[in-house]
Design a protein around this motif. Structure first.
Motif, PDB file in Angstrom:
ATOM      1  N   ALA A 158       0.850  -1.189   0.000  1.00 42.90           N
ATOM      2  CA  ALA A 158       0.000   0.000   0.000  1.00 42.90           C
ATOM      3  C   ALA A 158       0.880   1.231   0.000  1.00 42.90           C
ATOM      4  N   ALA A 159       0.336   2.319  -0.521  1.00 42.49           N
ATOM      5  CA  ALA A 159       1.075   3.577  -0.554  1.00 42.49           C
ATOM      6  C   ALA A 159       0.094   4.728  -0.386  1.00 42.49           C
ATOM      7  N   ILE A 160       0.619   5.848   0.097  1.00 41.69           N
ATOM      8  CA  ILE A 160      -0.222   7.011   0.341  1.00 41.69           C
ATOM      9  C   ILE A 160       0.504   8.281  -0.083  1.00 41.69           C
ATOM     10  N   HIS A 161      -0.251   9.175  -0.721  1.00 46.34           N
ATOM     11  CA  HIS A 161       0.281  10.491  -1.031  1.00 46.34           C
ATOM     12  C   HIS A 161      -0.029  11.363   0.179  1.00 46.34           C
ATOM     13  N   THR A 162       0.993  11.794   0.857  1.00 43.70           N
ATOM     14  CA  THR A 162       0.794  12.411   2.169  1.00 43.70           C
ATOM     15  C   THR A 162       0.195  13.810   2.086  1.00 43.70           C
ATOM     16  N   VAL A 163       0.190  14.398   0.911  1.00 52.36           N
ATOM     17  CA  VAL A 163      -0.419  15.718   0.746  1.00 52.36           C
ATOM     18  C   VAL A 163      -1.865  15.579   0.268  1.00 52.36           C
ATOM     19  N   ARG A 164      -2.075  14.790  -0.754  1.00 52.66           N
ATOM     20  CA  ARG A 164      -3.424  14.636  -1.322  1.00 52.66           C
ATOM     21  C   ARG A 164      -4.255  13.616  -0.550  1.00 52.66           C
ATOM     22  N   GLY A 165      -3.593  12.699   0.141  1.00 55.00           N
ATOM     23  CA  GLY A 165      -4.325  11.647   0.845  1.00 55.00           C
ATOM     24  C   GLY A 165      -4.702  10.484  -0.040  1.00 55.00           C
ATOM     25  N   GLN A 184      -2.230   8.042   7.707  1.00 55.10           N
ATOM     26  CA  GLN A 184      -1.108   8.901   8.079  1.00 55.10           C
ATOM     27  C   GLN A 184      -1.496   9.848   9.191  1.00 55.10           C
ATOM     28  N   ASP A 185      -0.485  10.314   9.884  1.00 59.10           N
ATOM     29  CA  ASP A 185      -0.623  11.391  10.851  1.00 59.10           C
ATOM     30  C   ASP A 185       0.453  12.404  10.476  1.00 59.10           C
ATOM     31  N   ASN A 186       0.051  13.428   9.768  1.00 60.63           N
ATOM     32  CA  ASN A 186       1.028  14.387   9.261  1.00 60.63           C
ATOM     33  C   ASN A 186       1.735  15.132  10.383  1.00 60.63           C
ATOM     34  N   ALA A 187       1.039  15.347  11.481  1.00 62.42           N
ATOM     35  CA  ALA A 187       1.666  16.056  12.602  1.00 62.42           C
ATOM     36  C   ALA A 187       2.845  15.269  13.168  1.00 62.42           C
ATOM     37  N   LYS A 188       2.741  13.951  13.061  1.00 59.11           N
ATOM     38  CA  LYS A 188       3.814  13.093  13.567  1.00 59.11           C
ATOM     39  C   LYS A 188       4.718  12.603  12.456  1.00 59.11           C
ATOM     40  N   ASN A 189       4.415  13.001  11.216  1.00 61.72           N
ATOM     41  CA  ASN A 189       5.180  12.518  10.060  1.00 61.72           C
ATOM     42  C   ASN A 189       5.269  10.991  10.076  1.00 61.72           C
ATOM     43  N   THR A 190       4.140  10.384  10.334  1.00 60.04           N
ATOM     44  CA  THR A 190       4.076   8.930  10.498  1.00 60.04           C
ATOM     45  C   THR A 190       2.998   8.342   9.592  1.00 60.04           C
ATOM     46  N   VAL A 191       3.337   7.230   8.989  1.00 65.15           N
ATOM     47  CA  VAL A 191       2.398   6.485   8.156  1.00 65.15           C
ATOM     48  C   VAL A 191       2.132   5.143   8.830  1.00 65.15           C
TER      49      VAL A 191
END
Length: 123
Positions: free
Chosen positions: A47-54, A70-77
């Motif tokens: 699986a993969a995720i675009h961290t900006v677009r979701g 993802q949790d962008n605040a924690k920079n964690t996927v």
């Protein structure tokens, strides 16, 4: 310095669940992915995720069972894995920085990799 640190692997019974985490440091990457490699097999994209677009992509064999988030605040996927099967057992790797034009589920198109976390599923 780029660093990807996976955690959350372990041993579960078939039908069980695990949640993997990948903490990224050094940069925020557009695409981040989860891959797995079983002994004697090629590494495959899970699986993969675009961290900006979701935007997310998931390989067919885990659709409906695995969810990337993802949790962008924690920079964690994260990779939530439910209804685990023995064939899901593998070393799971986090990857980041997809090359321009690359495929999010292709192991050949990512620049940075974590050390991996082992998932074992007992039948």
């Amino acid at each position: 310095q780029v660093q990807l640190v996976e955690s959350g692997g372990g041993s579960v019974q078939g039908g069980g669940s695990l949640k993997l985490s990948c903490a990224a440091s050094g940069y925020t990457y557009s695409w981040m992915g989860w891959f797995r490699q079983a002994p004697g097999k090629e590494r495959e994209g899970v699986a993969a995720i675009h961290t900006v677009r979701g935007t997310t992509v998931t390989t067919n064999s885990v659709k409906g069972r695995f969810t990337i988030s993802q949790d962008n605040a924690k920079n964690t996927v994260y990779l939530q894995m439910n209804s685990l099967k023995p064939e899901d057992a593998a070393m799971y790797y986090c990857a980041a920085q997809l090359s321009l034009g690359g495929s999010p589920l292709s192991q050949y198109d990512y620049k940075f990799w974590g050390q991996g976390t082992q998932v074992t599923v007992a039948s």
